[in-house]
Scaffold this motif. Structure first.
Motif, mmCIF file in Angstrom:
data_model
loop_
_atom_site.group_PDB
_atom_site.id
_atom_site.type_symbol
_atom_site.label_atom_id
_atom_site.label_comp_id
_atom_site.label_asym_id
_atom_site.label_seq_id
_atom_site.Cartn_x
_atom_site.Cartn_y
_atom_site.Cartn_z
ATOM 1 N N LEU A 1 0.832 -1.202 0.000
ATOM 2 C CA LEU A 1 0.000 0.000 0.000
ATOM 3 C C LEU A 1 0.868 1.254 0.000
ATOM 4 O O LEU A 1 0.601 2.206 -0.751
ATOM 5 C CB LEU A 1 -0.930 -0.010 1.211
ATOM 6 N N ALA A 2 1.911 1.275 0.814
ATOM 7 C CA ALA A 2 2.807 2.434 0.848
ATOM 8 C C ALA A 2 3.496 2.627 -0.499
ATOM 9 O O ALA A 2 3.649 3.758 -0.986
ATOM 10 C CB ALA A 2 3.844 2.261 1.953
ATOM 11 N N LYS A 3 3.906 1.533 -1.129
ATOM 12 C CA LYS A 3 4.557 1.625 -2.430
ATOM 13 C C LYS A 3 3.589 2.141 -3.496
ATOM 14 O O LYS A 3 3.974 2.917 -4.382
ATOM 15 C CB LYS A 3 5.103 0.260 -2.838
ATOM 16 N N ARG A 4 2.336 1.740 -3.416
ATOM 17 C CA ARG A 4 1.340 2.202 -4.385
ATOM 18 C C ARG A 4 1.127 3.705 -4.256
ATOM 19 O O ARG A 4 1.103 4.437 -5.265
ATOM 20 C CB ARG A 4 0.019 1.456 -4.172
ATOM 21 N N LEU A 5 0.997 4.188 -3.028
ATOM 22 C CA LEU A 5 0.796 5.620 -2.823
ATOM 23 C C LEU A 5 2.010 6.412 -3.297
ATOM 24 O O LEU A 5 1.863 7.478 -3.911
ATOM 25 C CB LEU A 5 0.539 5.912 -1.346
ATOM 26 N N GLN A 6 3.200 5.894 -3.012
ATOM 27 C CA GLN A 6 4.407 6.589 -3.436
ATOM 28 C C GLN A 6 4.491 6.664 -4.951
ATOM 29 O O GLN A 6 4.842 7.701 -5.528
ATOM 30 C CB GLN A 6 5.645 5.873 -2.872
ATOM 31 N N ALA A 7 4.167 5.563 -5.625
ATOM 32 C CA ALA A 7 4.226 5.525 -7.092
ATOM 33 C C ALA A 7 3.230 6.501 -7.707
ATOM 34 O O ALA A 7 3.553 7.209 -8.678
ATOM 35 C CB ALA A 7 3.960 4.109 -7.590
ATOM 36 N N GLU A 8 2.024 6.559 -7.159
ATOM 37 C CA GLU A 8 1.008 7.458 -7.712
ATOM 38 C C GLU A 8 1.348 8.913 -7.427
ATOM 39 O O GLU A 8 1.055 9.797 -8.242
ATOM 40 C CB GLU A 8 -0.368 7.100 -7.137
ATOM 41 N N THR A 9 1.966 9.172 -6.292
ATOM 42 C CA THR A 9 2.396 10.542 -5.981
ATOM 43 C C THR A 9 3.486 10.993 -6.940
ATOM 44 O O THR A 9 3.453 12.113 -7.469
ATOM 45 C CB THR A 9 2.918 10.625 -4.530
ATOM 46 N N GLU A 10 4.466 10.122 -7.177
ATOM 47 C CA GLU A 10 5.550 10.456 -8.096
ATOM 48 C C GLU A 10 5.029 10.636 -9.514
ATOM 49 O O GLU A 10 5.541 11.469 -10.271
ATOM 50 C CB GLU A 10 6.616 9.366 -8.048
ATOM 51 N N ALA A 11 3.999 9.855 -9.902
ATOM 52 C CA ALA A 11 3.413 10.000 -11.244
ATOM 53 C C ALA A 11 2.786 11.375 -11.425
ATOM 54 O O ALA A 11 2.696 11.891 -12.553
ATOM 55 C CB ALA A 11 2.370 8.905 -11.477
ATOM 56 N N LEU A 12 2.376 11.988 -10.334
ATOM 57 C CA LEU A 12 1.800 13.335 -10.384
ATOM 58 C C LEU A 12 2.875 14.409 -10.276
ATOM 59 O O LEU A 12 2.568 15.611 -10.313
ATOM 60 C CB LEU A 12 0.790 13.514 -9.245
ATOM 61 N N GLY A 13 4.116 13.974 -10.118
ATOM 62 C CA GLY A 13 5.201 14.929 -9.957
ATOM 63 C C GLY A 13 5.163 15.634 -8.632
ATOM 64 O O GLY A 13 5.642 16.765 -8.492
ATOM 65 N N ARG A 14 4.621 14.965 -7.619
ATOM 66 C CA ARG A 14 4.457 15.586 -6.305
ATOM 67 C C ARG A 14 5.211 14.778 -5.246
ATOM 68 O O ARG A 14 5.781 13.724 -5.520
ATOM 69 C CB ARG A 14 2.969 15.651 -5.942
ATOM 70 N N ARG A 15 5.157 15.244 -4.027
ATOM 71 C CA ARG A 15 5.774 14.547 -2.903
ATOM 72 C C ARG A 15 4.724 14.336 -1.817
ATOM 73 O O ARG A 15 4.009 15.261 -1.440
ATOM 74 C CB ARG A 15 6.943 15.358 -2.341
ATOM 75 N N LEU A 16 4.632 13.090 -1.337
ATOM 76 C CA LEU A 16 3.664 12.775 -0.294
ATOM 77 C C LEU A 16 4.174 13.291 1.048
ATOM 78 O O LEU A 16 5.308 13.016 1.450
ATOM 79 C CB LEU A 16 3.461 11.254 -0.217
ATOM 80 N N LYS A 17 3.339 14.047 1.738
ATOM 81 C CA LYS A 17 3.739 14.629 3.024
ATOM 82 C C LYS A 17 3.392 13.643 4.149
ATOM 83 O O LYS A 17 2.306 13.694 4.728
ATOM 84 C CB LYS A 17 3.040 15.967 3.227
#
Length: 307
Positions: free
Chosen positions: A205-221
């Protein structure tokens, strides 16, 4: 040195002597005469070719060799106890044991009911369940520690045969009074403006969120990381941030913790949980029975291709 003649009675006696610090006390606990116990200890020392005990007026202490034998004796005697328990199970009608490893999503959402219904019709099959991250589940199946595993899609599973188990959907969880609390649905892109409560980095789950955040060019806080869904909900309720969780897994917490669950509109929020095994043709019959039972879920659908 001929250790193949070591017997379990002598090992048990030696373990009791080591724990009690006395040959006479060890003999009493082993229900042996002191003379017979002393001879067994002497025979053990002759077999290993070195003293195992240092004898003194107040009892005995272990030599370095005795300490080594004590460690091995404890493990051997423990294995014998486990063997006796297993054979007792088979004698009472046990058909087989299935080693099932699975991720938290499967445990919290689907497996309790599925295993309970399986156990009702197959009382002779025992299931040994281990809950781990998806990557650990796959590794356990690959190296033979698990007969079958249940893990999230997107988890690399080279060499495993996979089939679909269930589908679930991720949702956003926020505390009451949060800026998004009145929304029925949101895009993930809107949610990443806020602080997040997450699982540890190694989870699917953490890897999925990280991948989708990076796909948006953003950083998960990420404000805090915890180890369980329950802990995530508690942190959200305490105002530490928002979280993305399987919707079914948090239903019991929504009311009790006064949380708000919001639908994620993103396509990737729909997931597949997969069953993986090394060789479907080679699994024992009792393992195949559990696999067939798990695969009868009405929510099955075609899983994504595994890379």
């Amino acid at each position: 040195m001929n250790l193949h003649r070591l017997d379990l009675v002598s090992l048990q006696l030696f373990s009791l002597v080591a724990r009690s610090g006395s040959i006479s006390k060890g003999a009493e606990l082993a229900l042996l005469a002191v003379g017979a116990a002393s001879k067994r200890i002497t025979d053990l020392e002759a077999a290993v070719g070195t003293p195992l005990l240092e004898r003194h007026s107040r009892g005995v202490t272990l030599t370095v060799a005795g300490q080594a034998l004590h460690r091995h004796a404890q493990r051997i005697l423990g294995d014998v106890d486990q063997l006796a328990a297993d054979l007792s199970d088979y004698a009472s009608g046990l058909v087989g044991v299935v080693r099932l490893w699975c991720n938290t999503s499967a445990v919290t959402q689907f497996l309790p009911k599925d295993i309970a219904s399986f156990a009702q019709t197959n009382p002779g099959i025992r299931i040994e369940l281990e809950e781990e991250d998806s990557n650990e589940v796959v590794l356990a199946v690959m190296d033979g520690r698990a007969d079958i595993g249940i893990f999230a899609d997107r988890t690399p599973a080279p060499g495993l045969q996979v089939m679909n188990y269930r589908s679930d959907r991720l949702g956003l969880v926020v505390p009451r009074g949060h800026a998004l609390a009145r929304r029925r649905s949101v895009r993930f892109e809107e949610a990443i403006e806020h602080d997040f409560v997450c699982l540890s980095k190694g989870t699917s789950l953490a890897k999925r969120l990280q991948a989708e955040t990076e796909a948006l060019g953003r950083r998960l806080k990420i404000r805090i990381q915890v180890r369980s869904f329950d802990a995530m909900c508690q942190m959200v309720a305490a105002g530490m941030g928002v979280a993305v969780l399987p919707r079914e897994s948090i239903l019991p917490h929504v009311k009790s913790m006064d949380l708000r669950q919001i639908e994620l509109e993103d396509e990737w929020a729909s997931r597949h949980l997969l069953i993986g095994l090394r060789d479907a043709a080679a699994v024992p019959r009792h393992v195949r029975m559990l696999i067939d039972h798990l695969c009868e879920s009405p929510s099955r659908s075609k899983p994504p291709a595994q890379g």
